[in-house]
Design a protein around this motif. Structure first.
Motif, PDB file in Angstrom:
ATOM      1  N   SER A   4       0.812  -1.217   0.000  1.00 30.53           N
ATOM      2  CA  SER A   4       0.000   0.000   0.000  1.00 30.53           C
ATOM      3  C   SER A   4       0.831   1.245   0.000  1.00 30.53           C
ATOM      4  O   SER A   4       0.350   2.315  -0.334  1.00 30.53           O
ATOM      5  CB  SER A   4      -0.926   0.010   1.224  1.00 30.53           C
ATOM      6  N   SER A   5       2.121   1.150   0.374  1.00 27.09           N
ATOM      7  CA  SER A   5       2.988   2.320   0.369  1.00 27.09           C
ATOM      8  C   SER A   5       3.690   2.501  -0.965  1.00 27.09           C
ATOM      9  O   SER A   5       4.527   3.363  -1.117  1.00 27.09           O
ATOM     10  CB  SER A   5       4.037   2.201   1.485  1.00 27.09           C
ATOM     11  N   ALA A 133      -6.484   8.298  -1.508  1.00 27.72           N
ATOM     12  CA  ALA A 133      -5.278   8.227  -0.688  1.00 27.72           C
ATOM     13  C   ALA A 133      -4.043   7.951  -1.525  1.00 27.72           C
ATOM     14  O   ALA A 133      -2.932   8.335  -1.154  1.00 27.72           O
ATOM     15  CB  ALA A 133      -5.444   7.145   0.384  1.00 27.72           C
ATOM     16  N   ASP A 134      -4.206   7.282  -2.686  1.00 22.10           N
ATOM     17  CA  ASP A 134      -3.062   7.040  -3.561  1.00 22.10           C
ATOM     18  C   ASP A 134      -2.444   8.349  -4.030  1.00 22.10           C
ATOM     19  O   ASP A 134      -1.225   8.426  -4.229  1.00 22.10           O
ATOM     20  CB  ASP A 134      -3.497   6.224  -4.781  1.00 22.10           C
ATOM     21  N   ASP A 136      -2.249  11.216  -2.398  1.00 20.73           N
ATOM     22  CA  ASP A 136      -1.412  11.755  -1.323  1.00 20.73           C
ATOM     23  C   ASP A 136      -0.083  11.021  -1.263  1.00 20.73           C
ATOM     24  O   ASP A 136       0.974  11.630  -1.111  1.00 20.73           O
ATOM     25  CB  ASP A 136      -2.136  11.633   0.015  1.00 20.73           C
ATOM     26  N   ARG A 137      -0.155   9.688  -1.366  1.00 21.90           N
ATOM     27  CA  ARG A 137       1.081   8.914  -1.301  1.00 21.90           C
ATOM     28  C   ARG A 137       1.979   9.181  -2.500  1.00 21.90           C
ATOM     29  O   ARG A 137       3.202   9.243  -2.378  1.00 21.90           O
ATOM     30  CB  ARG A 137       0.754   7.416  -1.197  1.00 21.90           C
ATOM     31  N   ARG A 293       4.169  10.650   5.700  1.00 19.35           N
ATOM     32  CA  ARG A 293       2.916  10.471   4.953  1.00 19.35           C
ATOM     33  C   ARG A 293       2.069   9.370   5.576  1.00 19.35           C
ATOM     34  O   ARG A 293       0.846   9.488   5.657  1.00 19.35           O
ATOM     35  CB  ARG A 293       3.243  10.159   3.486  1.00 19.35           C
ATOM     36  N   ARG A 294       2.697   8.279   6.034  1.00 20.80           N
ATOM     37  CA  ARG A 294       1.937   7.207   6.658  1.00 20.80           C
ATOM     38  C   ARG A 294       1.285   7.685   7.949  1.00 20.80           C
ATOM     39  O   ARG A 294       0.155   7.300   8.265  1.00 20.80           O
ATOM     40  CB  ARG A 294       2.850   6.001   6.926  1.00 20.80           C
ATOM     41  N   GLN A 296       0.231  10.628   8.435  1.00 19.38           N
ATOM     42  CA  GLN A 296      -0.842  11.556   8.059  1.00 19.38           C
ATOM     43  C   GLN A 296      -2.010  10.851   7.374  1.00 19.38           C
ATOM     44  O   GLN A 296      -3.025  11.499   7.082  1.00 19.38           O
ATOM     45  CB  GLN A 296      -0.294  12.624   7.099  1.00 19.38           C
ATOM     46  N   ALA A 297      -1.901   9.556   7.117  1.00 22.39           N
ATOM     47  CA  ALA A 297      -2.871   8.850   6.278  1.00 22.39           C
ATOM     48  C   ALA A 297      -4.295   8.950   6.796  1.00 22.39           C
ATOM     49  O   ALA A 297      -5.248   9.005   6.015  1.00 22.39           O
ATOM     50  CB  ALA A 297      -2.464   7.390   6.134  1.00 22.39           C
ATOM     51  N   THR A 298      -4.482   8.972   8.121  1.00 20.57           N
ATOM     52  CA  THR A 298      -5.832   9.003   8.680  1.00 20.57           C
ATOM     53  C   THR A 298      -6.244  10.404   9.117  1.00 20.57           C
ATOM     54  O   THR A 298      -7.302  10.563   9.725  1.00 20.57           O
ATOM     55  CB  THR A 298      -5.922   8.055   9.894  1.00 20.57           C
ATOM     56  N   PRO A 430      -9.713   5.568   1.719  1.00 20.36           N
ATOM     57  CA  PRO A 430      -8.521   4.721   1.596  1.00 20.36           C
ATOM     58  C   PRO A 430      -8.515   3.985   0.277  1.00 20.36           C
ATOM     59  O   PRO A 430      -9.556   3.531  -0.199  1.00 20.36           O
ATOM     60  CB  PRO A 430      -8.642   3.760   2.777  1.00 20.36           C
TER      61      PRO A 430
END
Length: 458
Positions: A4-5, A133-134, A136-137, A293-294, A296-298, A430
């Motif tokens: 996922s990362s 969310a992709d 943002d990553r 970033r991880r 900040q994911a939620t 997500p």
């Protein structure tokens, strides 16, 4: 590392895009630290002419920012991004042939046009190939790829000059042109595959603005949406975000612009310490982007952005407090601590800022929206040297007080926006391994379907 990362693996053209950004930054890192010295050595012109020529070219290049927004909306971000690479490859290939001031203006202006058009194009391309969310990553991955490229490019620059002497500058021009061609080739050879994914619907835009992207199934009598830059300038919430971003981009200018003058002339710090601080900053930006970033994911994008601004404010206070410490080791330790805070602010700002701007923008004028948003960096590049120098000359604490105040106002503005934006805009759903993503060609089709006659008038 978890799958996922690594969103580039499941995004059309994502891996090639990251490779292109890395190759681009690798070449740029060769000359950016030594821009004026590089141009003087390659052209043989006097330093005064080089400085004036670069300034004139930079001002000329500002026009490329809004033009790039129009071109992205008309033709899509990918061809525009490839075009910026080709333009700069041509410019660097021509540098060794420059022998007069008019020729310098022409070549440096060509490169400046490519540089300024690059930022709206790359922001638009990231938004075109990823969503939710992709996206943002992917913004975090693009920042990391460029930071790694810049760092390695700086090392190659030192090696080229050590081994080649004055001839190393000519080699740097050729290598940089080749890297831009390589970046263009990565994108050209990795076109996104057609897919049945749904076209963008502009769900990130508030219904009350009346700016909604058509999905292609609407009736012929649907109300005509605003287009051109009028759509951007009539969007007050977005302009509020742009105003906040201007303060954040000024904060990003602290390390390259304000800190050298503050540390050397006010604190009487040895210049060698600046190299330590820059190395620390660059290293942490590379290794810290994805972990931040991880974390900040939620979080809401607006809240993550405001928290990054609050950390910037804290770093301003820390830099100001260094002047109260005993001269020597204590002040160096204080500068290191303040720079760590500043770097944390940069890491926390990068991904949510870009993703929030892309989410707010309607699909059919996204290029223009992101061009205006990216223009804040160009404005900061103009304002920071003059403004920071004037404030430091008046009173060193004044710089940190003014910048901290601007950042606090920016944080408050972003938090206020959070209450008026849809949840999907500030908190993306997500992503899953099977989530569908609109391709660049589909985004372009949606833009064409919603454009009205005369949209190119801007």
């Amino acid at each position: 590392m978890r799958a996922s990362s690594r969103p580039a693996r499941r995004l059309p053209g994502g891996t090639a895009y990251l490779v292109a950004l890395f190759v681009d930054a690798l070449g740029s890192g060769l000359y950016l630290p030594l821009t004026l010295v590089f141009i003087r050595a390659v052209t043989g012109l006097p330093a005064s002419a080089v400085g004036l020529g670069v300034t004139v070219a930079a001002a000329f290049g500002l026009a490329a920012n809004p033009l790039a927004g129009i071109l992205v909306d008309r033709f899509g971000s990918r061809p525009v991004l490839i075009g910026t690479y080709l333009v700069r490859a041509l410019g660097f290939a021509l540098y060794p042939l420059v022998g007069s001031f008019p020729a310098l203006i022409a070549v440096a202006g060509l490169i400046a046009l490519g540089d300024r058009a690059y930022y709206p194009a790359t922001a638009g391309h990231t938004a075109a190939i990823a969503d939710g969310a992709d996206r943002d990553r992917l913004y975090a991955w693009t920042a990391m790829a460029r930071n790694v490229g810049f760092g390695l490019g700086g090392l190659l620059s030192a090696a080229a000059l050590t081994l080649g002497g004055d001839h190393g500058f000519g080699a740097m021009a050729v290598i940089n042109a080749i890297t831009f061609l390589g970046a263009a080739g990565c994108l050209a050879l990795a076109a996104p595959r057609p897919t049945s994914a749904s076209r963008p619907t502009g769900t990130g835009v508030r219904a009350r603005t009346g700016i909604r992207a058509r999905t292609g199934t609407g009736t012929g009598n649907a109300p005509r949406k605003p287009g051109g830059y009028r759509a951007v300038l009539s969007d007050r919430p977005f302009l509020s975000l742009v105003g906040a971003e201007q303060a954040f981009t000024l904060a990003h200018s602290v390390l390259p612009v304000a800190l050298p003058v503050y540390a050397v002339t006010v604190l009487d710090t040895p210049p060698a310490v600046l190299g330590l601080l820059y190395t620390l900053n660059t290293t942490l930006l590379v290794v810290g982007q994805l972990p931040v970033r991880r974390l900040q994911a939620t979080s809401r994008r607006t809240h993550a952005l405001a928290l990054g601004g609050a950390v910037f404010v804290t770093s301003c206070a820390a830099y100001a407090a260094v002047a109260c410490l005993p001269h020597g080791g204590w002040q160096v330790a204080g500068l290191v601590a303040a720079t760590l805070l500043h770097t944390a602010g940069e890491l926390m700002h990068t991904a949510p800022s870009s993703a929030l701007a892309a989410a707010i923008a309607p699909a059919h004028v996204r290029g223009r929206y992101l061009a205006v948003y990216q223009l804040t960096w160009a404005v900061a590049a103009v304002l920071a040297p003059v403004g920071f120098s004037a404030l430091l000359a008046a009173a060193a604490p004044l710089l940190w007080a003014v910048l901290g105040t601007l950042l606090l106002l920016a944080c408050a503005s972003v938090l206020r926006l959070s209450r008026g934006l849809p949840t999907a805009t500030v908190l993306p759903p997500p992503a899953t391994a099977t989530s569908a993503h609109a391709t660049e060609s589909e985004a372009e089709a949606a833009g064409s379907a919603t454009a009205y006659d005369g949209a190119l008038d801007g």
